[in-house]
Design a protein around this motif. Sequence first.
Motif, short mmCIF file in Angstrom:
data_model
loop_
_atom_site.label_atom_id
_atom_site.label_comp_id
_atom_site.label_asym_id
_atom_site.label_seq_id
_atom_site.Cartn_x
_atom_site.Cartn_y
_atom_site.Cartn_z
N ILE A 1 4.68 13.38 8.81
CA ILE A 1 5.17 12.11 9.36
C ILE A 1 5.75 11.30 8.21
N SER A 2 7.01 10.94 8.34
CA SER A 2 7.70 10.20 7.28
C SER A 2 7.99 8.78 7.73
N PHE A 3 8.08 7.88 6.75
CA PHE A 3 8.28 6.46 7.06
C PHE A 3 9.49 5.93 6.28
N ASP A 4 10.34 5.21 7.00
CA ASP A 4 11.51 4.64 6.33
C ASP A 4 11.08 3.67 5.23
N ASP A 5 10.06 2.90 5.49
CA ASP A 5 9.49 2.00 4.49
C ASP A 5 8.04 2.38 4.27
N PRO A 6 7.58 2.29 3.04
CA PRO A 6 6.18 2.68 2.77
C PRO A 6 5.21 1.90 3.65
N VAL A 7 4.13 2.56 3.99
CA VAL A 7 3.14 1.93 4.86
C VAL A 7 1.80 1.84 4.13
N ALA A 8 1.06 0.85 4.52
CA ALA A 8 -0.24 0.63 3.88
C ALA A 8 -1.33 1.48 4.51
N SER A 9 -1.16 1.80 5.76
CA SER A 9 -2.19 2.61 6.42
C SER A 9 -1.59 3.38 7.57
N VAL A 10 -2.21 4.49 7.88
CA VAL A 10 -1.83 5.32 9.02
C VAL A 10 -3.11 5.66 9.77
N ASN A 11 -3.08 5.42 11.04
CA ASN A 11 -4.25 5.71 11.87
C ASN A 11 -3.79 6.49 13.10
N MET A 12 -4.61 7.38 13.56
CA MET A 12 -4.26 8.12 14.77
C MET A 12 -5.52 8.74 15.37
N LEU B 1 -0.81 4.61 14.74
CA LEU B 1 -0.67 3.21 14.30
C LEU B 1 -0.36 3.19 12.82
N VAL B 2 0.76 2.61 12.48
CA VAL B 2 1.09 2.46 11.06
C VAL B 2 1.26 0.98 10.76
N THR B 3 0.86 0.58 9.58
CA THR B 3 1.01 -0.82 9.17
C THR B 3 1.83 -0.87 7.90
N PRO B 4 2.70 -1.84 7.81
CA PRO B 4 3.60 -1.88 6.66
C PRO B 4 2.87 -2.21 5.37
N ALA B 5 3.37 -1.67 4.28
CA ALA B 5 2.84 -2.06 2.98
C ALA B 5 3.30 -3.47 2.69
N VAL B 6 2.37 -4.28 2.21
CA VAL B 6 2.69 -5.68 1.95
C VAL B 6 3.83 -5.81 0.95
N VAL B 7 3.87 -4.87 0.04
CA VAL B 7 4.84 -4.99 -1.04
C VAL B 7 6.27 -5.01 -0.53
N ASN B 8 6.49 -4.47 0.64
CA ASN B 8 7.85 -4.38 1.14
C ASN B 8 8.24 -5.53 2.05
N ALA B 9 7.35 -6.42 2.29
CA ALA B 9 7.68 -7.56 3.13
C ALA B 9 7.46 -8.83 2.33
#
Lengths: 442, 315
Positions: free
Chosen positions: A142-153, A235-243
């Motif tokens: 699973i790839s993300f356009d922007d880095p994510v802080a967490s991945v849950n499933m 469920l993916v959450t964005p990395a804070v660094v990118n916002a």
Amino acid sequence: MRFGKFIAFLAAVSLAAPAVITIAAAQDNNGRGILDAVRDRIARELERVEGVETKPPEKEAGPGIIDFEIASPAGAASGAAAALTSQYRKTHGVSFGKGASIQFCTDDYDEINVRLCPYPRAASGQRAALHDIETGGPAMQISFDDPVASVNMRINPTGGQLDEEFVARMIGFDANGNRAGVSELRFNWYQDAFTWPTGVSINADDGAGFSRVDITLRRVASNNLPVRFLIDDLLVTPAVVNAPPPVAAALAALDGPPRVGRAVIVQSPNVGPAQSTLQIYPAAVRKRLSIDWNAVDVALADQDALGMLAATLAGVGQKYVDVAELPVLAPQAGDDLQVFGNADTVNAVWRADGRDYSVYGSRLVTVIEKAQGASGVGSAITFSGTDDELTASFSLFGASYALTQHCNGGAGADPGCYDRDALGAVAESLVVLVGETGRTRP
Amino acid sequence: MILMRLFAIAVLSVGVVACGQVGPPRPDNMPPADNTPPPADDDTPPADDEPDPMPPVDEDPEPPAPGFELPGGWQGAPGALLPGSSTVKGSTGVTDPSVIAPEMIFPLAEGPAFANSQIFGQGGGGYASGEWPGPGGSENDPRNFDYPWADNFCEVRLDAKHATDLCPGGKAHKGQDLRPKTCENAVHWLVAPETGWISHVGSISVNIMGAESGLKYKFLHVQMPVPDWVKTGAPVTQGQPFAQVSDLLSASSRATTVHTHFEIHGAADVDGALHNGALPPYTSLVESYLDLVDANPDMAEPVAQPSQDKCLTPQ
């Protein structure tokens, strides 16, 4: 919007969890995973959101819950599968590698086409995602356009024996393809596939986040051979660094010198006890500024979505936050954070990186005529200082703020203390605190 | 507010009576730094509705004996810097006479005190290697410890850290220098201008935030160490001594004169623009000084300076 707020809540919950670069995965004693609570909330929320059961969110930008609701192009027949590739890229910035497909199962178990639909129905709907190791290799990518802080499933094998042991493994990779985290969860499968009790997650706390995760599921009894598996409620959450944090965004949006907005005179030169005690000179006029509470609420929602929290308040600071009728700015990290003040002015102090800091906010302004020939306030962020401090002053939400970096040792003893860029970075990292009083007094 | 001011005056008066002296408490009677009692455990400043601790008022007081009266012209006008001392030569400081902090009391425990320039007063070397020349001489010259007062907010400073929007040239001295009664180092006590909190303790500075006005008061060149209770976040009561005046320029350098650099910080509407930083304190000092000497007329009279050996910097 309601859904968006819910996603924000989930993000905040996720980022508030213990942040270690290991993967956290858990089941409780009753066999219910940590995602069950999340899933329950999702189910309740989705019930209130019209159409979400049959259509993917069209305007929900950025990562969020993926419930694999996009219909198969082959139709809605039970057991139909469609390659899962980039269907969720536009809405969630998420893409899948080889071997992934969308499954569609009705309430009836499809005994004929069991390979494609090996479960009665995903608990949150009719669809889930399958990873086929024959076409995709052992790992689902699973790839993300922007880095994510967490991945849950939620994860589930397509079959097994009662109490058979499986191992779910997630590996996170950074933007350069370097391994940035790993986690394993051993669990015992049982027949109640309908409830999908197992949830796995990975959290990154190094600021970079994950650009890709690989997920495998292995059967322990078969020498840890990889097996096909299903996932749902991704469920993916964005990395804070990118916002950009809300304060940073607000500072970036400042255009020109701050002007005094709507204000009410609260002290006149000719009225009040202050004047009666003065003998030669008049008391200065004081005005009370109006706060843009709508902008404050937006900032609060944004920082909640980013999981941004203020450092822990020391002592009795909360009561001063509560009486403040203006947004209180505070750091996300720092030692001995204290807040004190009154309804119109408030001061937060803390220590970080070997220096003391304070951010002073006020909605009370004194009217002054500057000296003849003075240039006046000329930029959105004004820097000033004395022998032992550097201050950045600016206006946000209608109030006026001064962030001060206190230098060590007095005049000239701490030359790095006068680095304006460093102080600007501190300003951008601040978060907003609002007491209940402030919320109710626009 | 008024009660607090009266209370502060009463505290000083009690000190005088206890020592059998006429006039203000002598420096020796001020609490030593190490023994200064900490404030009450309660973290909040006393509320206005708390019982007034002031002693009963004498219904038929004796008329005060005639004391020293401030001479005419004892204080220069706001913004009237010493000639040749402004960053842009010929310009004024902030002439707006408005009192920024009518809530404050005078920040020195006793008078007389003298608002004047250090680098352009007697013994001052001026600024920028003679480009802004000073008079030279001795910093302990009696003329430095006499009237008239002179505003030195907006006095010349050229380094970036002295940036300010309020003064011509954009860089300037952003406070008011105050000399205490005598040139003695680490003798004269500073007192809290308002009830509030210690908002920062630096290597040579103490900041206090006023609970009523919301303004911040900054004191530079304070003697270190300060009393133990003087810590960031500690509550402080108006008139409470918290530090002594010194000649510290940095934690390890006694390169300035014995004086307090006093600043008032807050938000301001400066000709329609929003400013947050140092505000001109001169008129607030004038008014609070008048309150002090009105209540204690003998505190207005300049005194003979002690022998020079008493003004030497302690090693």
